[in-house]
Design a protein around this motif. Structure first.
Motif, PDB file in Angstrom:
ATOM      1  N   PHE A  45      88.494  40.924 -49.548  1.00  0.00           N
ATOM      2  CA  PHE A  45      87.537  42.490 -49.633  1.00  0.00           C
ATOM      3  C   PHE A  45      86.328  41.937 -49.996  1.00  0.00           C
ATOM      4  CE2 PHE A  45      91.778  44.130 -51.261  1.00  0.00           C
ATOM      5  CZ  PHE A  45      91.144  44.712 -49.675  1.00  0.00           C
ATOM      6  N   GLU A  46      86.203  39.808 -49.562  1.00  0.00           N
ATOM      7  CA  GLU A  46      85.066  39.771 -49.427  1.00  0.00           C
ATOM      8  C   GLU A  46      83.983  39.753 -48.419  1.00  0.00           C
ATOM      9  OE1 GLU A  46      86.969  38.557 -51.423  1.00  0.00           O
ATOM     10  OE2 GLU A  46      86.484  38.453 -52.934  1.00  0.00           O
ATOM     11  N   VAL A  47      84.697  39.528 -47.063  1.00  0.00           N
ATOM     12  CA  VAL A  47      84.681  39.280 -45.726  1.00  0.00           C
ATOM     13  C   VAL A  47      84.548  40.788 -45.343  1.00  0.00           C
ATOM     14  CG1 VAL A  47      85.130  38.828 -42.997  1.00  0.00           C
ATOM     15  CG2 VAL A  47      86.018  37.693 -44.996  1.00  0.00           C
ATOM     16  N   LEU A  48      85.300  42.134 -46.056  1.00  0.00           N
ATOM     17  CA  LEU A  48      84.748  43.312 -45.189  1.00  0.00           C
ATOM     18  C   LEU A  48      83.520  43.449 -45.831  1.00  0.00           C
ATOM     19  CD1 LEU A  48      88.678  44.454 -45.774  1.00  0.00           C
ATOM     20  CD2 LEU A  48      87.224  44.358 -43.413  1.00  0.00           C
ATOM     21  N   ALA A  49      83.049  43.253 -47.231  1.00  0.00           N
ATOM     22  CA  ALA A  49      82.086  43.758 -47.733  1.00  0.00           C
ATOM     23  C   ALA A  49      80.949  42.957 -46.895  1.00  0.00           C
ATOM     24  CB  ALA A  49      81.826  42.887 -49.421  1.00  0.00           C
ATOM     25  N   PHE A  50      81.102  42.216 -47.003  1.00  0.00           N
ATOM     26  CA  PHE A  50      80.013  41.692 -46.007  1.00  0.00           C
ATOM     27  C   PHE A  50      79.757  42.377 -44.799  1.00  0.00           C
ATOM     28  CE2 PHE A  50      78.566  38.187 -42.642  1.00  0.00           C
ATOM     29  CZ  PHE A  50      77.070  37.920 -43.420  1.00  0.00           C
ATOM     30  N   VAL A  51      80.823  42.122 -43.962  1.00  0.00           N
ATOM     31  CA  VAL A  51      80.644  43.041 -42.738  1.00  0.00           C
ATOM     32  C   VAL A  51      79.812  44.054 -43.479  1.00  0.00           C
ATOM     33  CG1 VAL A  51      81.782  43.867 -41.149  1.00  0.00           C
ATOM     34  CG2 VAL A  51      82.395  41.735 -41.388  1.00  0.00           C
ATOM     35  N   TYR A  52      80.225  45.318 -44.314  1.00  0.00           N
ATOM     36  CA  TYR A  52      79.401  46.285 -44.706  1.00  0.00           C
ATOM     37  C   TYR A  52      77.991  46.264 -44.500  1.00  0.00           C
ATOM     38  CZ  TYR A  52      78.761  50.762 -46.093  1.00  0.00           C
ATOM     39  OH  TYR A  52      78.734  52.498 -46.903  1.00  0.00           O
ATOM     40  N   GLU A  53      78.191  45.751 -45.551  1.00  0.00           N
ATOM     41  CA  GLU A  53      76.861  45.625 -46.096  1.00  0.00           C
ATOM     42  C   GLU A  53      75.639  44.662 -44.395  1.00  0.00           C
ATOM     43  OE1 GLU A  53      77.144  42.079 -49.338  1.00  0.00           O
ATOM     44  OE2 GLU A  53      78.290  43.705 -50.291  1.00  0.00           O
ATOM     45  N   ASN A  54      76.380  43.814 -43.734  1.00  0.00           N
ATOM     46  CA  ASN A  54      75.270  43.400 -43.053  1.00  0.00           C
ATOM     47  C   ASN A  54      75.593  44.245 -41.252  1.00  0.00           C
ATOM     48  OD1 ASN A  54      74.257  40.689 -43.485  1.00  0.00           O
ATOM     49  ND2 ASN A  54      76.436  40.586 -44.650  1.00  0.00           N
ATOM     50  N   TYR A  55      76.298  44.685 -41.296  1.00  0.00           N
ATOM     51  CA  TYR A  55      75.979  45.950 -40.015  1.00  0.00           C
ATOM     52  C   TYR A  55      76.234  47.314 -40.574  1.00  0.00           C
ATOM     53  CZ  TYR A  55      77.519  41.470 -37.876  1.00  0.00           C
ATOM     54  OH  TYR A  55      77.046  39.756 -37.318  1.00  0.00           O
ATOM     55  N   ASP A  69      91.988  31.690 -42.345  1.00  0.00           N
ATOM     56  CA  ASP A  69      93.074  32.742 -42.727  1.00  0.00           C
ATOM     57  C   ASP A  69      91.876  34.098 -43.036  1.00  0.00           C
ATOM     58  OD1 ASP A  69      94.447  30.978 -41.881  1.00  0.00           O
ATOM     59  OD2 ASP A  69      94.085  29.814 -44.759  1.00  0.00           O
ATOM     60  N   GLU A  70      91.036  33.714 -44.394  1.00  0.00           N
ATOM     61  CA  GLU A  70      90.426  35.337 -44.744  1.00  0.00           C
ATOM     62  C   GLU A  70      89.372  36.202 -43.431  1.00  0.00           C
ATOM     63  OE1 GLU A  70      87.999  34.182 -47.811  1.00  0.00           O
ATOM     64  OE2 GLU A  70      88.968  35.302 -49.466  1.00  0.00           O
ATOM     65  N   ILE A  71      89.197  35.280 -42.534  1.00  0.00           N
ATOM     66  CA  ILE A  71      87.867  35.350 -41.403  1.00  0.00           C
ATOM     67  C   ILE A  71      89.436  36.698 -41.006  1.00  0.00           C
ATOM     68  CG2 ILE A  71      87.328  35.225 -38.996  1.00  0.00           C
ATOM     69  CD1 ILE A  71      85.129  33.009 -41.315  1.00  0.00           C
ATOM     70  N   SER A  72      90.131  36.175 -40.015  1.00  0.00           N
ATOM     71  CA  SER A  72      91.413  36.026 -39.834  1.00  0.00           C
ATOM     72  C   SER A  72      92.484  37.652 -40.196  1.00  0.00           C
ATOM     73  CB  SER A  72      92.814  34.949 -39.005  1.00  0.00           C
ATOM     74  OG  SER A  72      93.279  35.754 -38.737  1.00  0.00           O
ATOM     75  N   MET A  98      84.916  50.907 -45.958  1.00  0.00           N
ATOM     76  CA  MET A  98      84.600  51.137 -44.386  1.00  0.00           C
ATOM     77  C   MET A  98      85.184  52.107 -43.496  1.00  0.00           C
ATOM     78  SD  MET A  98      83.708  47.561 -44.129  1.00  0.00           S
ATOM     79  CE  MET A  98      84.644  47.437 -42.280  1.00  0.00           C
ATOM     80  N   VAL A  99      86.039  52.963 -44.055  1.00  0.00           N
ATOM     81  CA  VAL A  99      86.392  54.620 -43.545  1.00  0.00           C
ATOM     82  C   VAL A  99      85.905  55.061 -42.958  1.00  0.00           C
ATOM     83  CG1 VAL A  99      88.546  55.874 -43.158  1.00  0.00           C
ATOM     84  CG2 VAL A  99      89.146  53.983 -43.372  1.00  0.00           C
TER      85      VAL A  99
END
Length: 165
Positions: free
Chosen positions: A2-12, A36-39, A138-139
């Motif tokens: 979820f940290e990765v998803l939050a980063f993606v949302y915040e940056n893109y 592993d988190e990224i994958s 994200m949705v």
């Protein structure tokens, strides 16, 4: 994850879309996220794209038919019944939150179903409310919709640090 998803949302979120998976993976590696988190996040995002493609409203004479054969918009008298697996995965707090979002007119049925699909794709149970909020963001982003400012505030802010006036 979820940290990765939050980063993606915040940056893109302000851009036209998420970069290609290979580019995004390089960016996330450079930032320092665990492989592993990224994958796991990239697999989840791939599933999000697939689920969203099937849940987009179709351009037909019937406003209630969606592209997918499994999803129809409910009538005003219908109610969503959650399976035992969905209840166990989301727990009462998240189910209550979804109910609140839907009754407030913030979460249309087709978006709710994609939220449910992506929530069920998470391996840990039950999902926390903060994680559910990231899924909802994200949705919305995948459908090209940005919630209004108050809803965005509700989805993004940590309520534990708020001071009540």
């Amino acid at each position: 994850m979820f940290e990765v998803l939050a980063f993606v949302y915040e940056n893109y979120y302000a851009e036209d879309g998420c970069p290609e998976p290979a580019h995004l993976q390089r960016k996330l590696n450079a930032v320092g996220f665990d492989e592993d988190e990224i994958s796991e996040a990239l697999d989840w995002l791939s599933g999000l794209g697939s689920a969203a493609r099937f849940a987009r409203p179709a351009v037909t004479d019937s406003p209630t038919v969606l592209h997918s054969t499994w999803l129809h918009l409910p009538s005003s008298r219908s109610a969503r019944v959650y399976s035992v697996q969905e209840q166990n995965q989301l727990g009462p707090v998240c189910l209550g939150y979804l109910s609140f979002m839907e009754s407030a007119g913030i979460l249309p049925a087709h978006i709710r179903e994609v939220v449910m699909d992506r929530s069920m794709a998470i391996t840990s149970a039950p999902i926390s409310l903060d994680d559910l909020k990231i899924i909802i963001l994200m949705v919305f982003w995948t459908f090209g919709q940005e919630p209004d400012a108050l809803v965005l505030d509700e989805l993004c802010n940590d309520h534990e640090i708020r001071i009540v006036h």
